[in-house]
Scaffold this active site. Structure first.
Site, PDB file in Angstrom:
ATOM      1  N   ASP A 165       0.820  -1.210   0.000  1.00  0.00           N
ATOM      2  CA  ASP A 165       0.000   0.000   0.000  1.00  0.00           C
ATOM      3  C   ASP A 165       0.853   1.260   0.000  1.00  0.00           C
ATOM      4  O   ASP A 165       0.593   2.215  -0.748  1.00  0.00           O
ATOM      5  CB  ASP A 165      -0.921  -0.003   1.231  1.00  0.00           C
ATOM      6  CG  ASP A 165      -2.259  -0.646   0.939  1.00  0.00           C
ATOM      7  OD1 ASP A 165      -2.354  -1.353  -0.080  1.00  0.00           O
ATOM      8  OD2 ASP A 165      -3.200  -0.457   1.731  1.00  0.00           O
ATOM      9  N   ASP A 200      -8.997  -3.722   2.415  1.00  0.00           N
ATOM     10  CA  ASP A 200      -8.839  -3.097   3.729  1.00  0.00           C
ATOM     11  C   ASP A 200      -9.791  -3.684   4.759  1.00  0.00           C
ATOM     12  O   ASP A 200      -9.693  -3.358   5.950  1.00  0.00           O
ATOM     13  CB  ASP A 200      -9.050  -1.589   3.611  1.00  0.00           C
ATOM     14  CG  ASP A 200      -8.019  -0.935   2.704  1.00  0.00           C
ATOM     15  OD1 ASP A 200      -6.892  -1.439   2.660  1.00  0.00           O
ATOM     16  OD2 ASP A 200      -8.347   0.061   2.037  1.00  0.00           O
TER      17      ASP A 200
END
Length: 549
Positions: free
Chosen positions: A398, A451
């Protein structure tokens, strides 16, 4: 993503393929707002000097043609001139007019009592603003020769600026529409404003609750199914001690007992394959590629919705759920699944066809939640060692693709993909989203499936571990991991506001709050060794407990 499956009862190839594709695609979304949240911003690359140093602001242009409200347009203000914030009141319901010169480059004796509309080209933007101001206009709208918005700046020779009126540029389609109406002698009036965004929107709270609820539901289901499967195997062992154990479940047509266990190798390869897939999406993203992703999402959504509905309805329709029919290609399928499948397929197809309507986000979230919950039943983390590799790789994945990739690709790869910059603003469907309620600019608050899914794998493991070791809620790891997840989401939202809506890697905040919490608690309690390497024997511990009883 390489996965290992314990026992002889394996998932079908189609389901495994859906899971692999879904997990890879789920990392292509950044958490953030669905629109351009940065209403007012500076650009260090855009020239500025004294008297021409305004921040660029998004401008909302509402218009009425012959007293009928038309489509609302969004433009961007110039480096020079006044702010549009002073023109947002109803008393500034300004008439719009064309100047004698279409490009607004020639001084005119025409008097404009409201806002002026000119096209780009022929002279500098500051010249157009001076001409409109001298004609009496109180605001200037310039429409571009393409759909992209251009940042209007001053040139080096613009040393004496006395521009008092606000100026903004509009997309070509907006300008052509307004110009056509004026050329047809229609009365056009506009209200222009640059309202700010609220600090917190109800949608962000709703999304937080949805993410938390999804993981809670999946975790309790996973723990209950693991316990049921172990008791079933223990019962078989008691009834036939010499018979080989198979991983089955007392709940018909559910994935319990068919878990796919992530390995260290697959955890590392996940980041590699996810990066390759993200690059492919970034370079080849187009309408046809987006359509392909929609089809994949529909397949996954049908699988997830069917699994959840069958598991829920099987409590009441026990006989139907345990009655199976042998079908070509699909193999043995329960009658209940056959009855539920048409509804699930119809639901997904209707979403795909009408996904652009205002309320389509509800169906997308239903399909997404069902798919996430189903994947969390299929994919399991065996211990904290594998969890550390998986979440650690996702953590750096990320950070790289959001914060570091701009130094290589000149823009954040993950944010470009999530926003749908190459598909007219339509992003990938692998996100949960809720429309912003009090935001005057509209848009959505979004969170990528990854997520929720990746931290959900860890939290589900924590609950299964607590169940096996018979830990109380306070003495276990599940409570603190779910609290850590909620805190991580909260910190992500805080970061979004601090960074003016710039997309954030949610795992940057979630991983330390979840994995870090479990590791710290395990180390303090002297249980880190058990968590690190013995977590993969959870089902055997349940079976041993049942045998001893």
């Amino acid at each position: 993503m390489a996965l290992s499956s314990p026992g002889s009862n394996k998932l079908g190839a189609a389901r495994v393929l859906v899971v692999v594709l879904f997990v890879l695609i789920s990392r292509c979304g950044a958490t953030g707002g669905g629109g351009d949240n940065d209403v007012s911003h500076d650009d260090e690359d855009a020239p500025k000097h004294l008297g021409c140093d305004n921040n660029f602001e998004l401008v909302k242009v509402r218009n009425w043609i012959d007293a009928v409200e038309s489509k609302e347009y969004v433009g961007i203000s110039a480096r020079f001139g006044a702010s549009f914030k002073t023109l947002g009141r109803e008393e500034h319901f300004l008439p719009l007019a064309l100047l004698d010169s279409p490009d607004g480059c020639v001084n005119t004796s025409q008097r404009a009592s409201g806002a002026a509309l000119v096209q780009r080209g022929g002279c500098s933007f500051t010249t157009k603003a001076r001409v409109a101001q001298s004609a009496g206009a109180v605001a200037l709208l310039v429409f571009n020769d393409r759909e992209e918005l251009y940042k209007m700046v001053c040139y080096d020779n613009d040393t004496s600026l006395d521009i008092k009126i606000p100026t903004a540029i509009l997309p070509m389609s907006a300008g052509n529409s307004l110009q056509s109406a004026l050329e047809a002698n229609k009365k056009v009036r506009v209200i222009m404003d640059s309202p700010g965004r609220p600090l917190v929107d109800v949608a962000e709270v709703c999304l937080w609750l949805i993410a938390m609820g999804t993981i809670l539901c999946a975790s309790f289901w996973s723990a209950w199914e693991a316990k049921e499967a172990a008791h079933e195997r223990c019962k078989r062992l008691k009834d036939a001690p010499d018979a080989p154990l198979t991983h089955t479940s007392t709940v018909a047509a559910t994935p319990a007992g068919n878990g796919l266990y992530v390995t260290v190798t697959s955890a590392v390869l996940f980041a590699v394959f996810a990066s390759v897939f993200l690059i492919l999406v970034y370079f080849f993203m187009s309408k046809w590629f987006l359509t392909l992703l929609v089809v994949i999402f529909c397949f996954g959504g049908v699988e997830g919705l069917q699994t959840c509905l069958v598991a829920f309805l099987s409590r009441w329709f026990t006989h139907t759920s345990r009655k199976f029919v042998l079908l070509p290609v699909f193999g043995s399928v329960s009658v209940l699944s056959m009855l539920v499948s048409p509804f699930c397929i119809t639901f997904a197809v209707l979403w795909a066809v009408y996904r652009h309507v205002n309320f389509a986000w509800i169906a997308q979230d239903i399909l997404g939640i069902a798919l996430i919950v189903t994947v969390l039943q299929i994919v399991h983390l065996p211990n904290i060692k594998v969890s550390t590799f998986l979440l650690g790789c996702a953590f750096f994945y990320d950070i790289f693709w959001i914060f570091i990739s701009p130094f290589i690709f000149k823009q954040s790869v993950m944010i470009v993909v999530a926003r749908g910059d190459k598909t007219a603003g339509e992003g990938i469907p692998m996100v949960l989203k809720v429309p912003l309620i009090y935001d005057p600019w509209g848009g959505y608050s979004i969170i990528g499936f990854g997520d929720i899914l990746l931290p959900g794998l860890l939290i589900s493991f924590a609950l299964r571990f607590d169940t096996v070791t018979r830990k109380s809620l306070r003495e276990g790891y599940f409570l603190w991991s779910i609290i850590g997840y909620g805190l991580g989401l909260f910190l992500t939202d805080v970061a979004l506001n601090v960074m003016h809506g710039h997309g954030q890697p949610a795992l940057l905040y979630i991983v330390p709050c979840t994995l870090g919490t479990i590791v710290a608690l395990g180390w303090r309690r002297g249980e880190l060794g058990s968590l690190w390497s013995k977590g993969d024997s959870l089902e055997m511990q349940l079976e041993d407990d049942c045998t001893e009883a």
